[in-house]
Design a protein around this motif. Sequence first.
Motif, mmCIF file in Angstrom:
data_model
loop_
_atom_site.group_PDB
_atom_site.id
_atom_site.type_symbol
_atom_site.label_atom_id
_atom_site.label_comp_id
_atom_site.label_asym_id
_atom_site.label_seq_id
_atom_site.Cartn_x
_atom_site.Cartn_y
_atom_site.Cartn_z
ATOM 1 N N LEU A 207 9.025 35.863 38.029
ATOM 2 C CA LEU A 207 8.291 34.760 38.075
ATOM 3 C C LEU A 207 6.914 35.081 38.394
ATOM 4 N N LEU A 208 5.910 34.945 37.885
ATOM 5 C CA LEU A 208 4.362 35.575 38.300
ATOM 6 C C LEU A 208 3.642 34.425 38.758
ATOM 7 N N VAL A 209 3.747 33.303 37.904
ATOM 8 C CA VAL A 209 3.012 31.854 38.223
ATOM 9 C C VAL A 209 3.577 30.930 38.397
ATOM 10 N N ILE A 210 3.091 30.004 39.483
ATOM 11 C CA ILE A 210 3.767 28.649 39.685
ATOM 12 C C ILE A 210 2.351 27.774 39.698
ATOM 13 N N VAL A 211 2.553 26.593 38.779
ATOM 14 C CA VAL A 211 1.446 25.746 38.778
ATOM 15 C C VAL A 211 2.090 24.297 39.414
ATOM 16 N N LEU A 212 1.410 23.844 40.161
ATOM 17 C CA LEU A 212 1.944 22.548 40.846
ATOM 18 C C LEU A 212 1.034 21.205 40.399
ATOM 19 N N GLU A 213 1.727 20.354 39.964
ATOM 20 C CA GLU A 213 0.898 19.238 39.535
ATOM 21 C C GLU A 213 1.664 18.148 40.265
ATOM 22 N N PRO A 214 0.586 16.579 40.658
ATOM 23 C CA PRO A 214 1.465 15.559 41.364
ATOM 24 C C PRO A 214 2.312 14.771 40.677
ATOM 25 N N THR A 215 2.284 14.717 39.169
ATOM 26 C CA THR A 215 2.968 13.827 38.483
ATOM 27 C C THR A 215 3.990 14.351 37.454
ATOM 28 N N ARG A 216 5.015 13.997 36.959
ATOM 29 C CA ARG A 216 5.535 14.664 35.907
ATOM 30 C C ARG A 216 4.889 14.465 34.597
ATOM 31 N N GLU A 217 3.916 13.601 34.535
ATOM 32 C CA GLU A 217 3.155 13.348 33.156
ATOM 33 C C GLU A 217 2.061 14.481 33.084
ATOM 34 N N LEU A 218 1.495 14.670 34.342
ATOM 35 C CA LEU A 218 0.556 15.756 34.409
ATOM 36 C C LEU A 218 1.046 17.039 34.211
ATOM 37 N N ALA A 219 2.322 17.350 34.903
ATOM 38 C CA ALA A 219 3.249 18.584 34.703
ATOM 39 C C ALA A 219 3.328 18.979 33.156
ATOM 40 N N ALA A 220 3.842 17.858 32.303
ATOM 41 C CA ALA A 220 4.075 18.018 30.952
ATOM 42 C C ALA A 220 2.710 18.490 30.279
ATOM 43 N N GLN A 221 1.453 17.869 30.683
ATOM 44 C CA GLN A 221 0.417 18.002 29.768
ATOM 45 C C GLN A 221 -0.228 19.310 30.152
ATOM 46 N N THR A 222 -0.144 19.953 31.285
ATOM 47 C CA THR A 222 -0.441 21.248 31.838
ATOM 48 C C THR A 222 0.440 22.348 30.920
ATOM 49 N N TYR A 223 1.712 21.871 30.925
ATOM 50 C CA TYR A 223 2.932 22.819 30.298
ATOM 51 C C TYR A 223 2.255 23.026 28.947
ATOM 52 N N THR A 224 2.009 22.027 28.226
ATOM 53 C CA THR A 224 1.645 21.910 26.747
ATOM 54 C C THR A 224 0.298 22.950 26.649
ATOM 55 N N GLU A 225 -0.624 22.803 27.564
ATOM 56 C CA GLU A 225 -1.717 23.399 27.476
ATOM 57 C C GLU A 225 -1.516 25.117 27.591
ATOM 58 N N PHE A 226 -0.506 25.444 28.396
ATOM 59 C CA PHE A 226 -0.170 26.802 28.642
ATOM 60 C C PHE A 226 0.553 27.300 27.330
ATOM 61 N N VAL A 227 1.568 26.639 26.825
ATOM 62 C CA VAL A 227 2.341 27.017 25.688
ATOM 63 C C VAL A 227 1.273 27.207 24.462
ATOM 64 N N LYS A 228 0.280 26.299 24.416
ATOM 65 C CA LYS A 228 -0.882 26.383 23.429
ATOM 66 C C LYS A 228 -1.400 27.703 23.572
ATOM 67 N N TYR A 229 -1.892 28.267 24.437
ATOM 68 C CA TYR A 229 -2.502 29.584 24.653
ATOM 69 C C TYR A 229 -1.770 30.701 24.703
ATOM 70 N N CYS A 230 -0.586 30.490 25.166
ATOM 71 C CA CYS A 230 0.639 31.679 24.990
ATOM 72 C C CYS A 230 1.328 31.847 23.841
ATOM 73 N N ASP A 231 0.882 30.902 22.894
ATOM 74 C CA ASP A 231 2.016 31.258 21.743
ATOM 75 C C ASP A 231 1.809 32.229 20.924
ATOM 76 N N GLY A 232 2.593 33.027 20.582
ATOM 77 C CA GLY A 232 2.605 34.309 19.902
ATOM 78 C C GLY A 232 2.538 35.422 20.756
ATOM 79 N N SER A 233 2.696 35.315 22.027
ATOM 80 C CA SER A 233 2.537 36.545 23.173
ATOM 81 C C SER A 233 4.144 36.551 23.791
ATOM 82 N N SER A 234 4.533 37.490 24.520
ATOM 83 C CA SER A 234 5.419 37.692 25.096
ATOM 84 C C SER A 234 5.672 36.869 26.600
ATOM 85 N N ILE A 235 4.668 35.841 26.760
ATOM 86 C CA ILE A 235 4.970 35.213 28.091
ATOM 87 C C ILE A 235 5.749 33.759 27.658
ATOM 88 N N SER A 236 6.657 33.861 28.914
ATOM 89 C CA SER A 236 7.825 32.583 28.668
ATOM 90 C C SER A 236 7.262 31.659 29.721
#
Length: 582
Positions: A207-236
């Motif tokens: 585990l290399l990075v932890i991103v803390l968000e105050p609510t579930r909804e905001l965590a889901a949105q940030t997760y989607t943003e990371f997935v969008k820019y990590c698409d096609g790479s080896s990052i999980s």
Amino acid sequence: MSLAFKTLSFGIKKAPPKKNESDARNNRKELSTITEDSLQKFDELREKMIGTVETKKKKDSKKKKMAKKASIQLLSSRKRQYESDEESENDVEESTGAVEKKMQKLLDDIRRSNRIFTWGDHLPNIILRFSDSNLSPNLLKKLSEYSIRQPSPIQMQSIPFMMERRNVLASAPTGSGKTLAFALPVIEEVLGLKQRADYSSTKTSKLLVIVLEPTRELAAQTYTEFVKYCDGSSISVANFSGEETDIGTADILVSTPNRIVFHLDKIDTSALRWLIVDESDRLFEVVEGQDKCFRNQLGAIYKACDAKCTRVAFFSATFSHEVEKWCKENIDSIGMVCVGERNSSNTSVKQELTYCGTEDGKKIAIRNLLRTSFKPPALVFVQSKDRAVQLVKLLSAIDSNLKVDSINSGKSDKERDETMERFRRGEIWVLVCTEVLGRGLDLSDVGLVINYDLPTSIVSYIHRVGRTGRAGKSGHAVTYFTDTDMKYIKSIATVIRQSGFEVPEYLLEMKKVSRDTKKEMLKHAPKRHKIAMVKEQVIKRKKMLAKAAAEEKKESVVEMKKNISKPTPELKKKKMIKKKKL
């Protein structure tokens, strides 16, 4: 139903047509004020800088060659050649210094025009293009695909900080691109680590990075943003939303702090490179010592990290002096970035204060607003989940065609997710919510925010208003207040005035709220009359009335029995006469 109520839905009979995604991208305003002239001037200065450096290198090379020949030259001719070379070298150094000063002045001017303020030691320069930050070609391609051409002010300064692995405390208005400001440098670093031979040779993922968000909804949105820019790479990337989430293979983990703390013994933080805290001002919203205090949870997570390896980045639209003090005391060599005035609201949102007098006045005001100047979708904020349910009842009674629903902490996770999805699809036109949606969520199409209940703090107000006017778009925010709210209104009126919008002068002259009153407001919202009686409340009231009636009937029966058994004066007299005769 009166004609006034029937006309509420005038102009909103049909859901708004969904915008073409390409049109939306083309119409997006740039958040930074970097002109083409500035970019051209910067490029010219950079070319001059490169040219002078190359000239200096050539001179140095020539000087070394001449030094070798000097041993066979006459003393006089050698001296003349040396003096000529020395003069030429000084000219190059003076030229380099002049270009550096001009370039620094240009960058400082751009920083000032974008209202970027920084504090700390050895501050890096801003970037004018994403390509200036040494991002990988894949990330630059992703940015181009999503039509993100220029970095926003917070990205211009925060990305260089994080690319140098500096601890950061950053503040910028809502909708200014803070998520991308920390996502891009973090993804770039993880990509670099995974390409290293010593890392790729290990069998298990770390585990290399932890991103803390105050609510579930905001965590889901940030997760989607990371997935969008990590698409096609080896990052999980993983969103720690439930027990089934596979966190063992994740490189980047997005989560609420409580879930991380609960599973901290199962999470390996030995190789953690970044701890990102989004909406970091939540650190001091709860009194320290309480079990679910965000500050205590962060402390437990931070303690589990390797201080030598892990860097921290705090991002929010607002931060207090207490947060700043805590960061300075606990984090070494932290750099601070603030875009605009500290704790200021989004200036692209038209902000209004509307006096309603009473709670009934607010019902009339929202009816008129939705009838006259309403373009869905809209968010309406209230202070409690009960009032959210009541307001949905009221709005539905006004017009059955109005597509309205609520989201609050009283609903299950599944219900909240479904409601948010329906709202994003345009199936819900008016979403009534509590503070659960007050922070961070990127609802780009929201054009109207209504504060039906006055926020209890300026921080809450700034975040609520920030749900509209995202990514450079314009928005509209209306805040209702009554006679009961007069003692709390000054601070919010001041924020609105600082954003450039008119407020009545008498509101700015009112007495400030004491610190104790502010703390009390955060713990307990003001008491208000019910907006409407919902079905459950009607049933409850009927039961209470029936119970009270039964108790009253029971008491009357007991009293009647007492009166029956109690001898009357006439009966007493007869008994006395009978007793005397005997």
